[in-house]
Design an enzyme around this catalytic site. Structure first.
Site, PDB file in Angstrom:
ATOM      1  N   SER A  35     -69.974   9.609 -17.209  1.00  0.00           N
ATOM      2  CA  SER A  35     -70.896   9.366 -18.428  1.00  0.00           C
ATOM      3  C   SER A  35     -72.146   9.088 -17.836  1.00  0.00           C
ATOM      4  O   SER A  35     -72.438   8.726 -16.674  1.00  0.00           O
ATOM      5  CB  SER A  35     -70.650   8.220 -19.234  1.00  0.00           C
ATOM      6  OG  SER A  35     -71.016   7.059 -18.663  1.00  0.00           O
ATOM      7  N   ASP A  36     -73.256   9.647 -18.715  1.00  0.00           N
ATOM      8  CA  ASP A  36     -74.702   9.134 -18.229  1.00  0.00           C
ATOM      9  C   ASP A  36     -74.761   7.372 -18.618  1.00  0.00           C
ATOM     10  O   ASP A  36     -73.794   6.985 -19.169  1.00  0.00           O
ATOM     11  CB  ASP A  36     -75.816   9.866 -19.389  1.00  0.00           C
ATOM     12  CG  ASP A  36     -77.202   9.602 -18.579  1.00  0.00           C
ATOM     13  OD1 ASP A  36     -77.174   8.931 -17.616  1.00  0.00           O
ATOM     14  OD2 ASP A  36     -77.992  10.526 -18.967  1.00  0.00           O
ATOM     15  N   CYS A  37     -75.496   6.743 -17.903  1.00  0.00           N
ATOM     16  CA  CYS A  37     -75.347   5.455 -17.834  1.00  0.00           C
ATOM     17  C   CYS A  37     -75.656   4.627 -19.038  1.00  0.00           C
ATOM     18  O   CYS A  37     -76.371   4.893 -19.762  1.00  0.00           O
ATOM     19  CB  CYS A  37     -76.410   5.097 -16.779  1.00  0.00           C
ATOM     20  SG  CYS A  37     -76.128   5.522 -15.127  1.00  0.00           S
ATOM     21  N   ALA A  58     -74.027   5.414 -21.534  1.00  0.00           N
ATOM     22  CA  ALA A  58     -73.579   6.355 -22.673  1.00  0.00           C
ATOM     23  C   ALA A  58     -72.424   5.971 -23.677  1.00  0.00           C
ATOM     24  O   ALA A  58     -72.304   5.965 -24.897  1.00  0.00           O
ATOM     25  CB  ALA A  58     -73.468   7.583 -22.449  1.00  0.00           C
TER      26      ALA A  58
END
Ligand SMILES: *[C@@H]1O[C@H](CO)[C@@H](O)[C@H](O)[C@H]1NC(C)=O
Ligand SMILES: *[C@@H]1O[C@H](CO)[C@@H](O)[C@H](O)[C@H]1NC(C)=O
Ligand SMILES: *[C@@H]1O[C@H](CO)[C@@H](O)[C@H](O)[C@H]1NC(C)=O
Ligand SMILES: *[C@@H]1O[C@H](CO)[C@@H](O)[C@H](O)[C@H]1NC(C)=O
Ligand SMILES: *[C@@H]1O[C@H](CO)[C@@H](O)[C@H](O)[C@H]1NC(C)=O
Ligand SMILES: *[C@@H]1O[C@H](CO)[C@@H](O)[C@H](O)[C@H]1NC(C)=O
Length: 780
Positions: A301-303, A305
């Site tokens: 995941s993006d941080c 997210a």
């Protein structure tokens, strides 16, 4: 009380075992962390350490040995050690956008290696239109990454690059990280980057046993290209994307990255697409990436997210629901710590079966094994001999210089004022002229090996250099010292203005709200130009385009150069271009729009123009409005002319599969479906184009050739034109060169219909190279 003493015993055991089993960097700074120490009888007995088993068997064995708590601990970017199994901690989050960076969590440039080669920001690298160069760059990044790891300064070898989102809107603060606005350029960039970094060959298919030199990660999946527009930020933005735009604009680079590049990682983006958060989208992560494209890596995941899906998007009812949603969708590792906090209760509440967690862990440990981190001491393995001397080496720095030179774009050169002769007094003016080299790097950089400011680059070419920043507060230029800059202009033979943007104007979390040069920059430029003896040279540093129509039209501005953020040797590269030691050949990888473009909402994801509402569309493929400079624009100190030497199969007859038709504006349009033709038939249908290039100037030059196609009869929803091939060729002054293109009918002459289905329509098409056209016919 009893519980307390058990805990103490456990900690005691934990510590002894930890020392015995784990080679963590904290214990020995120059030994990288690894598992399966062959000198240790205990780890040797684990099947996951047995090199005779397949990677799948070994990953399965690891997962089968983990307790629930251990399993959950591994679902986040900072994965702790599992001492009883001799498994050290692992850091998934590392960055290497245009060089090994310390922006992630796992790279430390504070040991025997203190710096890494910093290549130009990607938007400038893209301007070379040279995939072989892109590959060579990422190969070096992979080598330097291994060097850093071998020196015990990397906690992980998974890197969260490339960024292959489409540069859809000129205001986007992260457009600089991408290869620009074209899907094919982003596709080829992504594939080249992944192959180079992961240890594959340029052509692909050479990863022995699936082993990785370093792991790449294609991000941000998908339709992510907005930081913050009038309060709508990336964490909450719901991108409304049509199936057609998804099929021919937003997804192709990800498809290529997975299918051709064989990327071992994907990152799901913060935003939602048509209501569904990307990291919770089963259709995107599992159906599309894993099932349709056979993706076999890990999905991060993006941080934060995952947390935002609950906290900011309110998509799920409870934190446990979010955990269940993302795991079920196919995400494997979270950047953040939401899993640590809520995955166990999600399991206990039966919101998610252990099998989903096991699936994620299997993907994660597979990558770590593929990286060679479970094969005993990695310094004795395939990439183990890469030492600190291969980081910041002369060859690597030469490549950084070559990359900057290959990308720099000459935008204006009235009366061939450039290249400049060597002069007595050179005036260098502008807020970007003497900035520390960090400005030259763009974002996501690491400590560069060398520091060459733009100003310093010019020193070798003039006996005397007069410098003025002209702005007292950097590129913001709210306050200018115009008089002092004008004084410098008056006493100099030639004047170079080094203007533009930096990360205070455009970066992650920061989109621009206008397209002009900030503050008093324009006033400064015009005043200096007016006072100068000769027309001035204007150098623009920026990632996103700026509206410099005023400079284009000002006769006292003789030359304009765009240098992106040119990397640690950008100062030298620029000076070589200005004084003719290098013949510029870069071409713009994105449209430069006029300032009025910002009237359209940044949140409008539609690529196609909508004449009924005055929506102009986006990028050269669809934009119908006026341009400052167009995609592919770029001059040189030479001129090039083209001729089609041969085109094999300019009449394509497709007789396989069913012919479909639709009625549009009382006209019947017949077409085939690419999916019905199948891969085999598609492979046989290609057009071989051989193109001749003549350098009509006297200076040798590296010149990217861009081949476009357009349907003869423009229909609603068709691109104005579409790039179908590009290649960079070096031609001597007065010399000739040749490039060949294989144009695939299925891939390049098809279009996505409004349902996102790829179709090949019958009719006439034109190949375009510069002003030259060639006619193609497709009959069904
Ligand atoms: C792996 O295979 C080789 C060759 O067959 C054999 O000599 C070795 O003992 C095997 N190793 C293990 C751990 O089974
Ligand atoms: C490098 O930085 C890390 C993290 O700040 C620190 O733990 C480590 O001790 C440092 N190493 C050296 C050699 O200074
Ligand atoms: C350029 O900047 C450096 C570092 O900030 C400074 O030492 C130097 O004096 C500056 N050069 C000029 C000509 O002002
Ligand atoms: C290139 O061609 C243009 C247009 O014909 C001409 O004005 C220009 O001088 C030429 N430049 C060079 C370097 O030959
Ligand atoms: C197309 O049809 C012709 C004549 O029926 C046949 O000879 C040819 O093999 C077909 N082409 C393909 C690619 O199937
Ligand atoms: C796109 O093509 C498919 C397959 O022929 C068809 O079912 C669909 O209706 C088409 N969509 C549009 C909008 O024409």
């Amino acid at each position: 009380m009893g519980h307390f003493s058990i805990t103490i015993t456990f900690i005691f055991l934990f510590l002894t075992r930890y020392h015995r089993l784990v080679h963590a960097d904290s214990l020995a700074t120059n030994v990288p962390p690894y598992s399966c120490d062959t000198s240790n009888p205990l780890t040797k007995s684990f099947p996951f350490c047995n090199l005779n088993l397949t990677i799948t068997q070994r990953a399965k064995d690891i997962v089968s040995r983990l307790t629930l708590d251990e399993k959950i601990s591994q679902l986040v970017n900072t994965a702790p050690a599992i001492p009883r199994l001799g498994i050290p901690s692992y850091q998934w989050w590392n960055e290497a956008l245009h060089g090994v960076s310390y922006v992630g969590k796992g790279i430390r440039l504070n040991g025997s290696i203190t710096a890494a080669t910093s290549f130009p920001q990607i938007i400038l690298i893209a301007a070379s239109f040279d995939p072989k160069l892109w590959y060579r760059i990422s190969k070096v990044i992979g080598t330097e990454a291994r060097g850093v790891y071998n020196a015990g300064q990397a906690q992980g070898m998974t890197f969260w690059a490339p960024n292959i989102n489409i540069f859809r809107d000129p205001r986007w603060g992260r457009g600089q990280e991408t290869a620009g606005e074209d899907p094919l350029v982003n596709s080829k960039y992504g594939v080249s980057y992944v192959r180079g970094l992961q240890g594959d060959s340029f052509e692909g298919g050479k990863l022995i046993g699936g082993r990785l030199k370093a792991s790449a990660c294609c991000k941000h999946f998908t339709a992510y290209d907005l930081e913050n527009w009038k309060g709508v930020n990336r964490y909450v933005f719901d991108a409304k994307v049509t199936l057609q735009d998804l099929a021919d604009t937003y997804q192709p680079s990800f498809h290529s990255c997975v299918v051709q590049g064989r990327s071992s990682g994907i990152m799901c983006a913060y935003n939602r697409v048509n209501g569904v958060p990307n990291c919770a989208d089963y259709n995107l992560l599992t159906n599309t990436a894993r099932k349709k494209w056979n993706f076999n890596g890990y999905i991060a995941s993006d941080c934060d997210a995952v947390r935002f899906i609950y906290e900011k998007q309110g998509y799920a009812k409870t934190p446990e629901d979010v955990v269940a949603d993302v795991l079920r969708a196919g995400m494997d590792v979270e950047c953040g710590n939401y899993m640590t906090k809520h995955a166990k209760s999600a399991v206990l509440q039966k919101k998610i079966p252990i099998s989903q967690i096991d699936r994620a862990l299997h993907n994660l440990f597979t990558i770590r094994i593929r990286l060679g981190l479970f094969d005993g001491n990695p310094t004795k393995l395939q990439y183990g001999r890469i030492g600190p001397n291969q980081v910041c080496s002369k060859e690597n720095l030469d490549l950084a210089l070559e990359a900057a030179r290959s990308g720099i774009v000459l935008l204006k050169n009235t009366a061939s004022i450039l290249p400049l002769p060597r002069v007595n007094t050179l005036g260098v003016i502008g807020p970007n002229a003497n900035k520390s080299s960090i400005v030259l790097l763009g974002n996501y950089f690491g400590q560069p090996c060398k520091q060459v400011s733009i100003l310093k680059g010019f020193y070798t070419y003039a006996s005397q250099t007069h410098y003025r920043s002209g702005c007292t507060d950097g590129v913001k230029c709210a306050s200018a010292e115009i008089d002092r800059a004008v004084e410098v202009a008056k006493i100099s033979d030639y004047v170079i203005l080094v203007m533009g943007l930096d990360q205070s104007q455009e970066t992650e979390t920061l989109d621009r709200d206008h397209l002009e040069l900030p503050g008093k920059q324009q006033k400064l430029i015009n005043s200096v130009a007016k006072a100068s003896k000769k027309p001035v040279i204007l150098v623009i540093l920026c990632g996103g385009p700026v509206d410099i129509t005023f400079a284009k039209n000002n006769d006292k501005i003789g030359g304009i150069i765009w240098a992106g953020y040119p990397g640690e040797l950008g100062g030298r590269a620029l000076a070589q271009v200005v004084f003719g030691d290098y013949n510029p050949g870069g071409r713009l990888p994105m449209t430069w729009y006029p300032k009025d473009f910002i009237k359209i909402p940044m949140t409008d994801m539609r690529m196609r123009a909508d004449p009924s509402s005055g929506y102009p569309g986006r990028t050269y493929r669809f934009y119908t409005g006026p341009k400052v400079y167009e995609f592919g624009y770029g001059l040189s100190y030479s001129n090039y002319s083209y001729n089609f030497i041969s085109v094999k199969n300019n009449n394509i007859h497709i007789n396989q599969s069913t012919t479909h038709s639709i009625l549009e504006n009382s006209e019947t349009i017949r077409y085939k479906l690419v999916s019905e033709l199948g891969k085999k038939a598609c492979k046989t249908m290609s057009i071989s184009v051989t193109l001749g290039i003549t350098n009509t100037g006297s200076m040798a030059g590296k010149h990217p050739v861009l081949l476009f196609v357009k349907p003869k009869k423009g229909r609603n929803g068709n691109p104005v034109k579409q790039l179908v091939g590009f290649e960079s060729v070096t031609v001597e002054g007065g010399g000739k060169g040749e490039v060949g293109f294989e144009v695939s009918v299925c891939e390049h002459l098809s279009r996505a219909n409004e349902s996102g289905v790829k179709v090949i329509e019958e009719g006439g098409y034109l190949f375009l190279v510069g002003e030259l056209e060639y006619s193609i016919n497709i009959t069904l």
